[in-house]
Design a protein around this motif. Structure first.
Motif, mmCIF file in Angstrom:
data_model
loop_
_atom_site.group_PDB
_atom_site.id
_atom_site.type_symbol
_atom_site.label_atom_id
_atom_site.label_comp_id
_atom_site.label_asym_id
_atom_site.label_seq_id
_atom_site.Cartn_x
_atom_site.Cartn_y
_atom_site.Cartn_z
ATOM 1 N N SER A 18 0.808 -1.211 0.000
ATOM 2 C CA SER A 18 0.000 0.000 0.000
ATOM 3 C C SER A 18 0.848 1.271 0.000
ATOM 4 O O SER A 18 0.540 2.238 -0.688
ATOM 5 C CB SER A 18 -0.925 0.001 1.225
ATOM 6 N N ASN A 87 2.339 4.207 -6.650
ATOM 7 C CA ASN A 87 1.697 4.908 -5.538
ATOM 8 C C ASN A 87 2.231 6.335 -5.480
ATOM 9 O O ASN A 87 3.456 6.542 -5.483
ATOM 10 C CB ASN A 87 1.995 4.202 -4.217
ATOM 11 N N HIS A 90 0.524 8.344 -0.926
ATOM 12 C CA HIS A 90 0.540 7.667 0.362
ATOM 13 C C HIS A 90 1.109 8.604 1.435
ATOM 14 O O HIS A 90 2.114 9.272 1.224
ATOM 15 C CB HIS A 90 1.336 6.368 0.307
ATOM 16 N N SER A 127 -3.513 -4.538 2.608
ATOM 17 C CA SER A 127 -4.319 -3.367 2.278
ATOM 18 C C SER A 127 -5.185 -3.618 1.051
ATOM 19 O O SER A 127 -4.802 -4.334 0.115
ATOM 20 C CB SER A 127 -3.402 -2.176 2.007
ATOM 21 N N ARG A 129 -5.495 -1.670 -1.160
ATOM 22 C CA ARG A 129 -4.774 -1.044 -2.280
ATOM 23 C C ARG A 129 -4.177 -2.102 -3.214
ATOM 24 O O ARG A 129 -4.049 -1.877 -4.421
ATOM 25 C CB ARG A 129 -3.660 -0.162 -1.702
#
Length: 365
Positions: A18, A87, A90, A127, A129
């Protein structure tokens, strides 16, 4: 097969965390010559993407996919398809207070008991994600299945005690709850917002419907199609129950009430007058629509204070900060679609490899 892979003939392996630099997936076994592009994959990713409406987390990720391998001039080559999603939004500092304690309802404790170490930043591999990588793989499976006329759609049919009556899956793409019933969607949204204002969350039920699935997919003992679908759907975080067809409702019926009467149609096609079985009998597809439902628990990250323990076993309190979905169901729906697509594609290719055909071999006289 490791815990990061799914499928046999169409195999999907995801990686990433994540709060790591990126998420990714390797799709191995995709047939050559299938039309696929980043735009096609992006369409499915955009449906799962965070930050869409009041029912979603405020984390803002573009979820922009980059295809690294397995394509040439817009077609699959038959070699592994590598895809990556970086990502960008975050905020790991929001999880600093969770480094030495476990969040109730999360996989924090079980990951620590299994590995002796865990990534406390957003749950790491546990997660939600991580599911972005599954959706990317599902888009590749969708491209394969489109070629044989298979379509998979989904919708949120229940949030808390609010249930949908209609099944308009086009409507599900027009409202933030991804509900196939416009009137129910409004009441669902009111409930979700009420929970969000009080620092709470709510669960629900997602329905997945696959049409155009040929008869004959699946195995009669191990590798049953419904068993693999159930495993694929239970493998999604926050899913606590799966039913195929009428599922648990069958337990309250008599045999005379539950069996699907069969009749012969034109061209030797056999149809059932109803579809309580959900398109699967004896682990093998019937040719009827495949219907599955998943029970999704409330997001366990809530603003209210909860009892927990530290890694040393000391009793303490935790109030989870960060950005979380007050109802995860709308974003789980595209993930459930993806896992159904991957599993159906895998079984289609297995059937083709075993029999030389993607559909039924038997014919009625």
């Amino acid at each position: 097969m490791s815990g990061n892979c799914w499928g046999r003939a169409f195999q999907v392996t995801t990686f990433g965390e994540s709060h790591g630099p990126a998420l990714g997936v390797i799709v191995d076994g995709c047939p050559p010559g299938v039309a696929l592009s980043e735009d096609l994959v992006q369409r499915d990713l955009d449906r799962r993407r965070p930050g869409q409406g009041p029912a979603s987390t405020t984390r803002s990720e573009e979820d922009e996919v980059e295809i690294l391998s397995g394509l040439f001039e817009g077609r699959t080559t038959g070699t592994p398809i590598g895809m990556i999603i970086r990502n960008k939004d975050h905020q790991s500092s929001a999880y600093d207070a969770l480094k030495d304690l476990f969040r109730p309802g999360h996989a924090d404790l079980t990951y620590f008991l299994k590995y002796g170490v865990r990534d406390h930043r957003g749950g790491g591999r546990a997660s939600g994600r991580e599911t972005a990588a599954r959706v990317a793989a599902g888009a590749a499976a969708r491209a394969v299945l489109r070629g044989v006329g298979v379509s998979v759609k989904s919708g949120v049919i229940r949030v808390g005690d609010v249930e949908a009556i209609e099944r308009d899956f086009e409507e599900a793409e027009r409202n933030p709850l991804r509900c196939p019933d416009a009137e129910a969607a409004e009441r669902m949204l009111e409930l979700v917002m009420e929970c969000a204002r009080s620092g709470d969350t709510v669960g629900g039920v997602v329905e997945i419907v696959a049409t155009g699935v040929p008869a004959g997919l699946g195995e009669p003992v191990f590798g049953k199609l419904d068993a693999d679908l159930a495993g694929a759907l239970m493998g999604i975080g926050a899913v606590k129950g799966v039913e195929i067809g009428d599922g648990f409702a069958a337990a309250s019926r008599k045999g005379s009430e539950n069996s699907d009467p069969l009749e012969k149609g034109g061209g030797g096609h056999v149809a059932s007058r109803r579809n309580f079985a959900g398109g699967v009998l004896g682990g093998i597809s019937t040719g009827e629509p495949i219907i599955a439902r998943i029970a999704v628990k409330p997001t366990p990250s809530i603003a209210s204070e909860q009892d927990t323990v530290t890694k040393m076993g000391a009793a303490t309190k935790v109030q989870v900060k960060g950005r979380h979905d007050p109802c995860i169901c709308p974003r789980i729906a595209p993930v459930a679609e993806a896992m159904a697509l991957i599993t159906l594609c895998d079984h289609l290719l297995r059937q083709r490899g075993q029999t030389g055909k993607a559909g039924p071999l038997g014919e009625l006289g």
